[in-house]
Design an enzyme around this catalytic site. Structure first.
Site, PDB file in Angstrom:
ATOM      1  CE  LYS A 146      -4.303  -1.480   2.209  1.00  0.00           C
ATOM      2  NZ  LYS A 146      -5.212  -1.186   3.340  1.00  0.00           N
TER       3      LYS A 146
ATOM      4  CE  LYS B  65      -2.968   2.721   3.953  1.00  0.00           C
ATOM      5  NZ  LYS B  65      -4.304   3.294   3.908  1.00  0.00           N
TER       6      LYS B  65
END
Length: 138
Positions: free
Chosen positions: A48, A50
């Protein structure tokens, strides 16, 4: 024999806020048992791209304290969803409507797919942005 309708949703659920709780409450309305696939720290970092403020264990503990959540499982990859539908005998997959159309492939697994509207005035991204602005003003 009593049939239990099982619902699943997925997410990072970082900086838990009322938009998250609203999503979980509405998801639970689709069945009797709500499972949350919680993104692991490794999945967030590698796939992702993040980083969550709270680590997986803290986010899991927060989710488990919410009355709408019956079980929290680790989400380790994008590809596990089909296996999860069968492993946990899922009837309904629920996710925010910012993902609209992305999980329609789960219908082929016999699962109802529901995209719920987001709570418009709140998001983790917005909170992080607002906090950054406040820090710069201080």
């Amino acid at each position: 024999m009593i049939l239990i309708k099982r619902v699943i949703t997925y997410g990072t659920f970082d900086l838990l806020h009322y938009g998250h709780v609203n999503l979980l409450k509405r998801a639970k309305q689709y069945g009797d048992y709500l499972i949350v696939g919680l993104s692991t720290d490794e999945f967030n970092a590698k796939q992702k791209h993040k980083k969550a403020y709270f680590n997986y264990e803290k986010r899991k503990e927060l989710l488990e304290a919410i009355r709408y959540v019956d079980q929290v499982i680790p989400e380790k990859s994008w590809d596990q969803k089909i296996d999860d539908m069968h492993k946990y005998k899922i009837d309904t997959f629920v996710i925010g409507d910012d993902w609209k159309g992305k999980f329609d492939f789960l219908k082929k697994e016999g699962v109802q797919v529901v995209y719920l509207p987001r709570t418009p005035e709140i998001s983790t991204t917005q909170i992080k942005s607002d906090l950054q602005i406040k820090q710069e003003d201080d």
